[in-house]
Write an enzyme that holds these catalytic residues in place. Sequence first.
Site, PDB file in Angstrom:
ATOM      1  N   TYR A   1      -2.242   3.067  11.671  1.00  0.00           N
ATOM      2  CA  TYR A   1      -3.200   3.051  10.555  1.00  0.00           C
ATOM      3  C   TYR A   1      -2.536   2.516   9.291  1.00  0.00           C
ATOM      4  CZ  TYR A   1      -6.075   4.956   6.753  1.00  0.00           C
ATOM      5  OH  TYR A   1      -6.825   5.102   5.614  1.00  0.00           O
TER       6      TYR A   1
ATOM      7  N   GLU B   1       0.915   5.627   0.997  1.00  0.00           N
ATOM      8  CA  GLU B   1       0.250   6.816   1.528  1.00  0.00           C
ATOM      9  C   GLU B   1       0.906   8.019   0.857  1.00  0.00           C
ATOM     10  OE1 GLU B   1      -2.301   6.330   3.210  1.00  0.00           O
ATOM     11  OE2 GLU B   1      -2.019   4.342   4.082  1.00  0.00           O
TER      12      GLU B   1
ATOM     13  N   ASP C   1       0.868  -1.176   0.000  1.00  0.00           N
ATOM     14  CA  ASP C   1       0.000   0.000   0.000  1.00  0.00           C
ATOM     15  C   ASP C   1       0.906   1.228   0.000  1.00  0.00           C
ATOM     16  OD1 ASP C   1      -2.393   1.417  -0.001  1.00  0.00           O
ATOM     17  OD2 ASP C   1      -2.460   1.548   2.183  1.00  0.00           O
TER      18      ASP C   1
ATOM     19  N   ASP D   1      -3.346  -1.060   7.176  1.00  0.00           N
ATOM     20  CA  ASP D   1      -3.806  -1.021   5.782  1.00  0.00           C
ATOM     21  C   ASP D   1      -3.140  -2.084   4.914  1.00  0.00           C
ATOM     22  OD1 ASP D   1      -5.798   0.818   5.767  1.00  0.00           O
ATOM     23  OD2 ASP D   1      -4.738   2.332   4.597  1.00  0.00           O
TER      24      ASP D   1
ATOM     25  N   ASP E   1      -2.144   4.017  -6.453  1.00  0.00           N
ATOM     26  CA  ASP E   1      -0.890   3.441  -5.966  1.00  0.00           C
ATOM     27  C   ASP E   1       0.029   3.089  -7.131  1.00  0.00           C
ATOM     28  OD1 ASP E   1      -1.607   3.177  -3.053  1.00  0.00           O
ATOM     29  OD2 ASP E   1      -3.149   1.885  -3.885  1.00  0.00           O
TER      30      ASP E   1
END
Length: 381
Positions: free
Chosen positions: A165, A44, A42, A169, A99
């Site tokens: 968090y 961010e 993932d 994920d 992504d």
Amino acid sequence: MDNKNAIKVALNAAEHPIMIESAPQLEQAVTDLLGCDVVGIDTEFVRERTWRADLGLVQLSDGERVWLVDPLSSGPLDPLLSLLDNRNIVKILHAPSEDLDVLLYATGVVPDPLFDTQIACAMLGESLQMGYHKTVEWLLGIAIDKGETRSNWCHRPLRPAQVRYAALDVCLLPLMQRILMARLEDLGRESWLAEDCARLLDKARTPADPEMSWKRLNGNGRLDATSLAVLQALATWRDTEAEKRNLARGFIVKDNDLMTIANKKPASLEALSKLKLSYPKSVEQHGPALVATVAHVLKQGLKAESPDTLQPEHRKLMSDMRHLVQKRAAELSVDPAVLASKRELEGLILLPEGEPLPERYLGWRRAIITNDLVALKEAFK
């Protein structure tokens, strides 16, 4: 390991992520991950004012460990190439279109092969728009925190809540992939997913054409031929300028202002300054370029054809097509959008005779839905 214990191990890993803040640490993490069959990934990032997303974090997990790569500290992400491009390791992401763009810009490659858990769920009857947290709840029966969704991931130091968090994920993705793949294999649909994921990767690798950017502007179909030609030139200029300056389109010229300029076609800076633009600074910063773009189109006598749109006589055909898609989706227990969305049906209806079918209508969809949709269109003639 059964699912209950796998969940426990994954959640524990999220509480104790391995922070990667240097090149040697990143190289070691990649070395560890190269021994895995699957890796959850993932990212961010922040993308509010810029053309390219500012990458704040890359999360990686084998289901038992979590690595959080801080690109602001680790430096270039080149070591990730050997992982992302390794054909023997399946990379698991959820709804990965953004992504993929971020990783492609940061590393030069996309994670291949790809397993998109969102599409996998849709092929099992869930919504094609189901988010990650809802997917975890549906598939594993647990609720995880989603309170940091709008965090500034480029601000340092990261808060403990952000770190947790980010780890949550990614830590469950390997288990989710295992469960979803088993269900897809039971239904003989694993090849469906592989095909659609390969298509996602191909799309990510294909640069956007700035000359097509006008199509995203609402109201373009209401312009006359000259105004549309002006709009096309303005939109192309704006995309090129936005990418060069790494600014979001709206910080160059807003959509509504482009439409106003295309309609009014100002021939001078004075005329441009008299227009009621929502972002007047556009005139100060880009006035000469805007006026020059308009003048070039008018001098060349360029005209453009408005995009085709569905006509009233197409209503029954569209209704019949949507009914067929919904019926077939119900028979298969999949989200109808997996077979064909409303926009895709519009594209099929408007496809000129003799033109090849869009690539999405080929492959596994051909026998399941495409042939019957084409038959409906042929009967409509």
